[in-house]
Design a protein around this motif. Structure first.
Motif, PDB file in Angstrom:
ATOM      1  N   LEU A   9       0.836  -1.198   0.000  1.00 31.03           N
ATOM      2  CA  LEU A   9       0.000   0.000   0.000  1.00 31.03           C
ATOM      3  C   LEU A   9       0.875   1.254   0.000  1.00 31.03           C
ATOM      4  N   PHE A  14      -2.924   5.716  -2.976  1.00 29.58           N
ATOM      5  CA  PHE A  14      -3.966   6.407  -2.205  1.00 29.58           C
ATOM      6  C   PHE A  14      -4.611   7.521  -3.009  1.00 29.58           C
ATOM      7  N   TRP A  83      -6.339   2.561  -1.996  1.00 26.40           N
ATOM      8  CA  TRP A  83      -7.187   3.070  -0.925  1.00 26.40           C
ATOM      9  C   TRP A  83      -7.837   4.350  -1.423  1.00 26.40           C
ATOM     10  N   ARG A  85     -10.728   7.102  -0.538  1.00 30.14           N
ATOM     11  CA  ARG A  85     -11.718   7.678   0.375  1.00 30.14           C
ATOM     12  C   ARG A  85     -12.474   8.737  -0.413  1.00 30.14           C
ATOM     13  N   LEU A 102     -15.523   4.379   1.435  1.00 30.00           N
ATOM     14  CA  LEU A 102     -14.166   3.846   1.341  1.00 30.00           C
ATOM     15  C   LEU A 102     -14.158   2.673   0.373  1.00 30.00           C
ATOM     16  N   ILE A 104     -11.515   0.015  -1.217  1.00 30.42           N
ATOM     17  CA  ILE A 104     -10.173  -0.555  -1.210  1.00 30.42           C
ATOM     18  C   ILE A 104     -10.058  -1.443  -2.447  1.00 30.42           C
ATOM     19  N   ILE A 121      -6.651  -7.294   5.574  1.00 30.19           N
ATOM     20  CA  ILE A 121      -7.399  -6.030   5.508  1.00 30.19           C
ATOM     21  C   ILE A 121      -8.722  -6.166   6.254  1.00 30.19           C
TER      22      ILE A 121
END
Length: 149
Positions: A9, A14, A83, A85, A102, A104, A121
């Protein structure tokens, strides 16, 4: 997995507080993170969307949380996560867990790595305190630190 979270990650995977018009756009963002980190090709993003079109919103595994993935394929270069958001939650069509904020993205290079990363996770996200902390984390480093607790 906890020790490898930086590899699985990285910062490039992100996207924080980004908008999406619908669930397909949200999955596309998760795919963009996987591609940016070098985990997959764009073809995997299409496969993740096709999976939901065929199987329904089963990827919405908890309130507000979707785990976007597809089967291991040639489009997966190596195992990793993205990831996303969302700035505004979107509906995936899950009666019990919509709306989702969210997403993933999960790319497993093979079945064993796929399941290992997915369970690690899921284990981290089952903790309500961690989930709240993750919602308020401002940086990729903070999010990784919470996941490793």
């Amino acid at each position: 997995m906890a020790n490898d979270i930086n590899g699985f990650l990285p910062d490039s995977a992100f996207l924080l507080d980004v908008p999406a018009d619908d669930w397909k756009a949200a999955i596309r963002l998760a795919g963009d993170g996987l591609v940016a980190a070098g985990f997959t090709t764009d073809a995997y993003t299409d496969q993740m969307i096709e999976t939901v079109e065929k199987m329904g919103p089963y990827i919405v595994i908890a309130p507000g949380l979707a785990l976007a993935h597809s089967r291991p394929s040639d489009a997966v270069l190596k195992t990793g996560l993205s990831w996303v958001r969302l700035s505004t939650p979107v509906e995936f069509g899950s009666k019990s867990n919509d709306p989702v904020s969210l997403v993933i993205g999960l790319a497993g290079h093979d079945e064993n790595e796929h399941i290992g990363v997915m369970s690690a996770i899921a284990g981290a996200l089952i903790d309500p305190k961690k989930t709240v902390d993750l919602t308020h984390a401002d940086t990729p480093g903070e999010i990784r630190a919470i996941l490793q607790r």
